[in-house]
Design a protein around this motif. Structure first.
Motif, PDB file in Angstrom:
ATOM      1  N   LEU A   7       0.821  -1.211   0.000  1.00  0.00           N
ATOM      2  CA  LEU A   7       0.000   0.000   0.000  1.00  0.00           C
ATOM      3  C   LEU A   7       0.852   1.257   0.000  1.00  0.00           C
ATOM      4  CD1 LEU A   7      -2.772  -1.144   2.476  1.00  0.00           C
ATOM      5  CD2 LEU A   7      -2.999  -0.845   0.009  1.00  0.00           C
ATOM      6  N   LYS A   8       1.967   1.232   0.726  1.00  0.00           N
ATOM      7  CA  LYS A   8       2.866   2.386   0.753  1.00  0.00           C
ATOM      8  C   LYS A   8       3.591   2.535  -0.591  1.00  0.00           C
ATOM      9  CE  LYS A   8       7.179   4.064   2.583  1.00  0.00           C
ATOM     10  NZ  LYS A   8       7.895   4.029   1.300  1.00  0.00           N
ATOM     11  N   ASN A   9       4.169   1.441  -1.098  1.00  0.00           N
ATOM     12  CA  ASN A   9       4.932   1.513  -2.347  1.00  0.00           C
ATOM     13  C   ASN A   9       4.063   1.911  -3.531  1.00  0.00           C
ATOM     14  OD1 ASN A   9       7.170   0.766  -0.913  1.00  0.00           O
ATOM     15  ND2 ASN A   9       7.353  -1.268  -1.796  1.00  0.00           N
ATOM     16  N   SER A  10       2.815   1.457  -3.541  1.00  0.00           N
ATOM     17  CA  SER A  10       1.910   1.788  -4.644  1.00  0.00           C
ATOM     18  C   SER A  10       1.295   3.173  -4.471  1.00  0.00           C
ATOM     19  CB  SER A  10       0.796   0.755  -4.738  1.00  0.00           C
ATOM     20  OG  SER A  10      -0.018   0.808  -3.583  1.00  0.00           O
ATOM     21  N   ARG A  11       1.508   3.754  -3.295  1.00  0.00           N
ATOM     22  CA  ARG A  11       0.994   5.067  -2.938  1.00  0.00           C
ATOM     23  C   ARG A  11      -0.538   5.120  -2.858  1.00  0.00           C
ATOM     24  NH1 ARG A  11       5.960   5.690  -4.929  1.00  0.00           N
ATOM     25  NH2 ARG A  11       7.316   7.369  -4.230  1.00  0.00           N
ATOM     26  N   LEU A  12      -1.148   3.957  -2.616  1.00  0.00           N
ATOM     27  CA  LEU A  12      -2.578   3.945  -2.319  1.00  0.00           C
ATOM     28  C   LEU A  12      -2.813   4.571  -0.947  1.00  0.00           C
ATOM     29  CD1 LEU A  12      -3.533   0.428  -3.667  1.00  0.00           C
ATOM     30  CD2 LEU A  12      -4.577   2.585  -4.354  1.00  0.00           C
ATOM     31  N   ILE A  13      -1.861   4.338  -0.025  1.00  0.00           N
ATOM     32  CA  ILE A  13      -1.854   4.975   1.290  1.00  0.00           C
ATOM     33  C   ILE A  13      -0.452   5.534   1.483  1.00  0.00           C
ATOM     34  CG2 ILE A  13      -2.070   4.614   3.781  1.00  0.00           C
ATOM     35  CD1 ILE A  13      -4.161   2.491   3.237  1.00  0.00           C
ATOM     36  N   LEU A  63       4.566  -6.217  -8.179  1.00  0.00           N
ATOM     37  CA  LEU A  63       5.138  -5.975  -6.860  1.00  0.00           C
ATOM     38  C   LEU A  63       6.556  -5.474  -7.042  1.00  0.00           C
ATOM     39  CD1 LEU A  63       3.948  -9.267  -5.130  1.00  0.00           C
ATOM     40  CD2 LEU A  63       2.860  -7.030  -5.025  1.00  0.00           C
ATOM     41  N   LYS A  64       6.872  -4.343  -6.441  1.00  0.00           N
ATOM     42  CA  LYS A  64       8.220  -3.768  -6.515  1.00  0.00           C
ATOM     43  C   LYS A  64       8.611  -3.248  -5.146  1.00  0.00           C
ATOM     44  CE  LYS A  64       8.301  -2.060 -11.265  1.00  0.00           C
ATOM     45  NZ  LYS A  64       8.511  -0.858 -12.075  1.00  0.00           N
ATOM     46  N   ASP A  65       9.870  -3.484  -4.776  1.00  0.00           N
ATOM     47  CA  ASP A  65      10.366  -2.973  -3.500  1.00  0.00           C
ATOM     48  C   ASP A  65      10.724  -1.499  -3.579  1.00  0.00           C
ATOM     49  OD1 ASP A  65      10.082  -5.225  -1.906  1.00  0.00           O
ATOM     50  OD2 ASP A  65      11.968  -6.062  -2.609  1.00  0.00           O
ATOM     51  N   ILE A  66      11.281  -1.081  -4.711  1.00  0.00           N
ATOM     52  CA  ILE A  66      11.671   0.314  -4.899  1.00  0.00           C
ATOM     53  C   ILE A  66      10.898   0.845  -6.098  1.00  0.00           C
ATOM     54  CG2 ILE A  66      13.572   1.893  -5.405  1.00  0.00           C
ATOM     55  CD1 ILE A  66      15.428  -0.233  -4.116  1.00  0.00           C
ATOM     56  N   VAL A  67      10.100   1.874  -5.858  1.00  0.00           N
ATOM     57  CA  VAL A  67       9.208   2.389  -6.896  1.00  0.00           C
ATOM     58  C   VAL A  67       9.346   3.895  -6.996  1.00  0.00           C
ATOM     59  CG1 VAL A  67       6.831   2.480  -7.699  1.00  0.00           C
ATOM     60  CG2 VAL A  67       7.565   0.598  -6.265  1.00  0.00           C
ATOM     61  N   ARG A  68       9.509   4.385  -8.220  1.00  0.00           N
ATOM     62  CA  ARG A  68       9.496   5.829  -8.428  1.00  0.00           C
ATOM     63  C   ARG A  68       8.048   6.297  -8.459  1.00  0.00           C
ATOM     64  NH1 ARG A  68      12.526   6.252 -13.711  1.00  0.00           N
ATOM     65  NH2 ARG A  68      11.537   8.297 -13.693  1.00  0.00           N
ATOM     66  N   LYS A  69       7.866   7.547  -8.120  1.00  0.00           N
ATOM     67  CA  LYS A  69       6.521   8.123  -8.038  1.00  0.00           C
ATOM     68  C   LYS A  69       5.732   7.914  -9.335  1.00  0.00           C
ATOM     69  CE  LYS A  69       4.458  12.517  -6.652  1.00  0.00           C
ATOM     70  NZ  LYS A  69       4.768  13.898  -6.295  1.00  0.00           N
ATOM     71  N   GLU A  71       5.968   5.526 -11.447  1.00  0.00           N
ATOM     72  CA  GLU A  71       5.675   4.123 -11.725  1.00  0.00           C
ATOM     73  C   GLU A  71       4.680   3.512 -10.733  1.00  0.00           C
ATOM     74  OE1 GLU A  71       9.564   2.520 -11.330  1.00  0.00           O
ATOM     75  OE2 GLU A  71      10.189   3.087 -13.341  1.00  0.00           O
ATOM     76  N   ALA A  72       4.382   4.216  -9.657  1.00  0.00           N
ATOM     77  CA  ALA A  72       3.542   3.658  -8.596  1.00  0.00           C
ATOM     78  C   ALA A  72       2.160   3.251  -9.102  1.00  0.00           C
ATOM     79  CB  ALA A  72       3.418   4.646  -7.446  1.00  0.00           C
ATOM     80  N   ALA A  73       1.577   4.033  -9.983  1.00  0.00           N
ATOM     81  CA  ALA A  73       0.237   3.740 -10.482  1.00  0.00           C
ATOM     82  C   ALA A  73       0.199   2.472 -11.336  1.00  0.00           C
ATOM     83  CB  ALA A  73      -0.301   4.921 -11.280  1.00  0.00           C
ATOM     84  N   ASN A  74       1.361   2.017 -11.826  1.00  0.00           N
ATOM     85  CA  ASN A  74       1.423   0.794 -12.625  1.00  0.00           C
ATOM     86  C   ASN A  74       1.322  -0.464 -11.769  1.00  0.00           C
ATOM     87  OD1 ASN A  74       1.795   2.391 -14.884  1.00  0.00           O
ATOM     88  ND2 ASN A  74       4.015   2.249 -14.782  1.00  0.00           N
ATOM     89  N   MET A  75       1.421  -0.307 -10.454  1.00  0.00           N
ATOM     90  CA  MET A  75       1.395  -1.465  -9.569  1.00  0.00           C
ATOM     91  C   MET A  75      -0.021  -2.005  -9.346  1.00  0.00           C
ATOM     92  SD  MET A  75       4.230  -0.462  -6.703  1.00  0.00           S
ATOM     93  CE  MET A  75       4.076  -2.020  -5.848  1.00  0.00           C
ATOM     94  N   PHE A  76      -1.041  -1.236  -9.724  1.00  0.00           N
ATOM     95  CA  PHE A  76      -2.420  -1.666  -9.513  1.00  0.00           C
ATOM     96  C   PHE A  76      -3.326  -1.095 -10.592  1.00  0.00           C
ATOM     97  CE2 PHE A  76      -1.887   2.326  -7.323  1.00  0.00           C
ATOM     98  CZ  PHE A  76      -3.040   3.034  -7.631  1.00  0.00           C
ATOM     99  N   THR A  77      -4.494  -1.711 -10.719  1.00  0.00           N
ATOM    100  CA  THR A  77      -5.543  -1.220 -11.606  1.00  0.00           C
ATOM    101  C   THR A  77      -6.790  -1.023 -10.764  1.00  0.00           C
ATOM    102  OG1 THR A  77      -4.665  -2.477 -13.466  1.00  0.00           O
ATOM    103  CG2 THR A  77      -6.950  -1.754 -13.636  1.00  0.00           C
TER     104      THR A  77
END
Length: 96
Positions: A7-13, A63-69, A71-77
């Motif tokens: 949730l943190k890495n994907s920036r949902l929260i 799933l990514k451990d290190i995500v740029r801002k 790219e975060a939206a690519n982690m979920f639909t």
């Protein structure tokens, strides 16, 4: 990957501690089951997160451990966003 970290890495929260609090309150489900912050998340899982009066349902894409801002939206639909009606407490009539 742990739910709170996803949730943190994907920036949902925004913060992992906030993600943990939301999960501990029972406001997150994975594939229909209420889960804890330490629950594992896999690609293809559907998460339903309650934000106040709104439930957002997303599918995990990567799933990514290190995500740029960027790219975060690519982690979920986002599958759907639904508004939750506020539940009014029922009044109990003690007079009998």
């Amino acid at each position: 990957m742990r739910l709170d970290k996803f949730l943190k890495n994907s920036r949902l929260i925004k913060r992992r501690t906030l993600a943990k609090e939301v999960a501990d309150q029972g406001r997150i489900t994975i594939n229909g089951k209420v889960v804890k912050a330490s629950s594992p998340v896999k690609v293809g899982d559907e998460l339903a997160i309650r934000f106040g009066q709104k439930i957002v349902t997303v599918r995990v894409e990567e799933l990514k451990d290190i995500v740029r801002k960027e790219e975060a939206a690519n982690m979920f639909t986002i599958l759907k966003e639904e508004k939750v009606e506020k539940i009014e407490p029922e009044f109990i009539d003690d007079e009998e």
